[in-house]
Design a protein around this motif. Structure first.
Motif, PDB file in Angstrom:
ATOM      1  N   LEU A  35       8.517   0.032   6.562  1.00  0.00           N
ATOM      2  CA  LEU A  35       8.501   1.077   4.836  1.00  0.00           C
ATOM      3  C   LEU A  35       9.705   1.139   3.781  1.00  0.00           C
ATOM      4  O   LEU A  35      10.836   1.045   4.631  1.00  0.00           O
ATOM      5  CB  LEU A  35       7.860   2.253   5.387  1.00  0.00           C
ATOM      6  N   LEU A  36       9.326   1.080   2.907  1.00  0.00           N
ATOM      7  CA  LEU A  36       9.713   1.258   1.738  1.00  0.00           C
ATOM      8  C   LEU A  36      10.171   1.859   1.186  1.00  0.00           C
ATOM      9  O   LEU A  36       9.202   3.384   0.740  1.00  0.00           O
ATOM     10  CB  LEU A  36      10.087   0.223   0.534  1.00  0.00           C
ATOM     11  N   ILE A  37      11.086   3.046   0.634  1.00  0.00           N
ATOM     12  CA  ILE A  37      11.108   4.718   0.244  1.00  0.00           C
ATOM     13  C   ILE A  37      12.029   4.436  -1.117  1.00  0.00           C
ATOM     14  O   ILE A  37      12.282   3.608  -1.737  1.00  0.00           O
ATOM     15  CB  ILE A  37      11.048   5.290   1.108  1.00  0.00           C
ATOM     16  N   SER A  38      11.190   5.447  -2.030  1.00  0.00           N
ATOM     17  CA  SER A  38      11.634   5.380  -2.973  1.00  0.00           C
ATOM     18  C   SER A  38      11.515   6.746  -4.080  1.00  0.00           C
ATOM     19  O   SER A  38      10.499   7.462  -3.445  1.00  0.00           O
ATOM     20  CB  SER A  38      10.593   4.224  -4.464  1.00  0.00           C
ATOM     21  N   TRP A  62       5.933   3.547   1.006  1.00  0.00           N
ATOM     22  CA  TRP A  62       5.122   2.329   0.672  1.00  0.00           C
ATOM     23  C   TRP A  62       4.976   1.337   1.856  1.00  0.00           C
ATOM     24  O   TRP A  62       6.926   1.045   2.693  1.00  0.00           O
ATOM     25  CB  TRP A  62       6.085   1.668  -0.499  1.00  0.00           C
ATOM     26  N   GLU A  63       4.230   1.049   2.022  1.00  0.00           N
ATOM     27  CA  GLU A  63       3.402  -0.026   3.144  1.00  0.00           C
ATOM     28  C   GLU A  63       4.086  -1.961   3.095  1.00  0.00           C
ATOM     29  O   GLU A  63       2.649  -1.953   2.153  1.00  0.00           O
ATOM     30  CB  GLU A  63       2.884   0.026   4.387  1.00  0.00           C
ATOM     31  N   LEU A  64       5.110  -2.732   3.540  1.00  0.00           N
ATOM     32  CA  LEU A  64       4.792  -3.658   2.702  1.00  0.00           C
ATOM     33  C   LEU A  64       3.698  -4.903   4.233  1.00  0.00           C
ATOM     34  O   LEU A  64       4.239  -4.812   5.119  1.00  0.00           O
ATOM     35  CB  LEU A  64       5.966  -4.686   2.794  1.00  0.00           C
ATOM     36  N   GLU A  91       0.866  -1.202  -0.445  1.00  0.00           N
ATOM     37  CA  GLU A  91       0.066   0.088   0.110  1.00  0.00           C
ATOM     38  C   GLU A  91       0.684   1.149  -0.184  1.00  0.00           C
ATOM     39  O   GLU A  91       1.500   1.684   0.794  1.00  0.00           O
ATOM     40  CB  GLU A  91      -1.163   0.332   0.788  1.00  0.00           C
ATOM     41  N   LYS A  92       0.804   2.122  -0.855  1.00  0.00           N
ATOM     42  CA  LYS A  92       1.328   3.212  -0.694  1.00  0.00           C
ATOM     43  C   LYS A  92       0.624   4.741   0.250  1.00  0.00           C
ATOM     44  O   LYS A  92      -0.687   4.723   0.706  1.00  0.00           O
ATOM     45  CB  LYS A  92       1.186   3.977  -2.213  1.00  0.00           C
ATOM     46  N   ARG A  93       1.514   4.818   1.038  1.00  0.00           N
ATOM     47  CA  ARG A  93       1.102   5.264   2.904  1.00  0.00           C
ATOM     48  C   ARG A  93       1.184   6.638   2.129  1.00  0.00           C
ATOM     49  O   ARG A  93      -0.114   7.485   1.820  1.00  0.00           O
ATOM     50  CB  ARG A  93       2.052   4.941   3.606  1.00  0.00           C
ATOM     51  N   PHE A  94       2.305   7.242   1.326  1.00  0.00           N
ATOM     52  CA  PHE A  94       1.795   9.019   0.876  1.00  0.00           C
ATOM     53  C   PHE A  94       3.074   8.695  -0.154  1.00  0.00           C
ATOM     54  O   PHE A  94       4.351   8.412   0.395  1.00  0.00           O
ATOM     55  CB  PHE A  94       1.951   9.968   2.754  1.00  0.00           C
ATOM     56  N   SER A  95       2.730  10.519  -0.437  1.00  0.00           N
ATOM     57  CA  SER A  95       4.395  10.602  -1.692  1.00  0.00           C
ATOM     58  C   SER A  95       4.589  12.376  -0.986  1.00  0.00           C
ATOM     59  O   SER A  95       3.840  13.210  -0.294  1.00  0.00           O
ATOM     60  CB  SER A  95       3.199  10.866  -2.854  1.00  0.00           C
ATOM     61  N   LEU A  96       5.908  12.013  -0.939  1.00  0.00           N
ATOM     62  CA  LEU A  96       6.308  12.942  -0.596  1.00  0.00           C
ATOM     63  C   LEU A  96       6.918  14.264  -1.470  1.00  0.00           C
ATOM     64  O   LEU A  96       7.809  14.111  -2.439  1.00  0.00           O
ATOM     65  CB  LEU A  96       7.399  13.394   0.349  1.00  0.00           C
TER      66      LEU A  96
END
Length: 309
Positions: free
Chosen positions: A287-290, A300-302, A8-13
């Motif tokens: 959390l995974l950050i891209s 991203w929440e996994l 799930e996409k937690r948020f965008s910065l």
């Protein structure tokens, strides 16, 4: 069979004014830095998204940054301008390291020194106390793109634009071995947490796995993406490997078998619309950050899928 992972996409910065090229941990698990083509270095808090704080602004693109927790210094690689050293808490400059007219692709720590991968194929060794170059390791005529220090071993590896991986000893610093690794530039590499395996990714869109305990023999090759793989990251528990690509996707793999578990892209998960350049696995909340050419940073929440009864 469905994927064992739920994403799930937690948020965008947002806030960067150009492509975001690099991400780096900070002094707390919920904090991290981003930097890119706009020369801005921004500190983010995963507990308070949307409140990014600029800690430095340099004159050129930034491909590489490195935070040293012991000294609380942030090393910022300014392309063609050397390294800008700052105190990110006070947002003050501590010093500079002149490296000549080269692009800086990676920075890693090794004891009281840092290794700097440069576009002229030379690795520059910088003393952190004096902020001076104390040694150079010229090993190729093409760019050194990536660096990784082997855990619990006295060696490190570097990936180059001549498609090779080169192995160096650290005590003292010396060239040990050349590995003809890929068909195109080696963009990123990373050791497994136990140091027994080395993962490499390349412009040739492949992941390769090397046996670090058996003279770096190639033990697995996977055709992983459609286009160049820009970066890879491994989960804190070592079970998952993430790769990101110029094909706009992020892929999640079982780190042991390299079985593909999940694809994160724009169509399925509101992913990035352009090249994904960098990944960072946060110590906070798994959390995974891209980071992407689209000027955004996504979080991203996994989670493990729970089988239906």
């Amino acid at each position: 069979m469905g994927s064992p992972l739920k994403v799930e996409k937690r948020f965008s910065l947002t806030g960067h004014k150009d492509a975001v090229y690099t991400l780096e941990k900070a002094w707390a698990p919920e904090l991290f830095f981003s930097a890119g083509a706009d020369g801005m270095v921004v500190l983010w808090n995963l507990k308070e998204p949307g409140k990014g704080r600029m800690v430095a602004k340099v004159q050129s693109s930034v491909y590489a940054i490195m935070f040293d927790a012991e000294s609380s210094r942030l090393y910022v690689g300014q392309n063609h301008e050397g390294i800008h050293v700052i105190d990110p808490v006070k947002r003050e400059k501590v010093g500079d390291v002149a490296l000549g007219n080269v692009a800086i692709f990676d920075i890693v720590s090794i004891g009281s020194q840092i290794l700097v991968a440069c576009s002229d194929g030379v690795i520059r060794v910088v003393d952190c106390e004096s902020l001076s170059v104390v040694k150079t390791l010229p090993a190729a005529g093409q760019s050194c793109r990536s660096l990784a220090v082997r855990p619990n071993a006295k060696e490190f590896v570097a990936g180059y634009s001549d498609n090779a991986v080169r192995l160096f000893g650290t005590e003292p610093l010396f060239w040990k071995k050349e590995i003809p690794a890929h068909a195109k530039s080696v963009f990123a590499l990373r050791y497994s947490p136990d140091g027994k395996r080395l993962f490499t990714v390349s412009r040739d869109a492949k992941i390769k796995v090397w046996d670090a305990e058996n003279d770096y023999a190639n033990i697995q090759t996977v055709d992983a993406h459609m286009y160049a793989i820009n970066h890879l990251a491994q989960s804190p528990n070592g079970l998952l490997l993430a790769t990101c690509s110029m094909d706009k996707s992020i892929k999640l793999w079982d780190a042991e078998s390299l079985r593909l578990l999940k694809v994160i892209d724009k169509a399925r998960h509101a992913g990035h619309g352009t090249s994904v350049n960098r990944l960072l696995w946060a110590g906070y909340d798994n959390l995974l950050i891209s980071a992407s050419d689209d000027r955004s940073v996504s979080v991203w929440e996994l989670k493990r899928n729970t089988p239906e009864p």
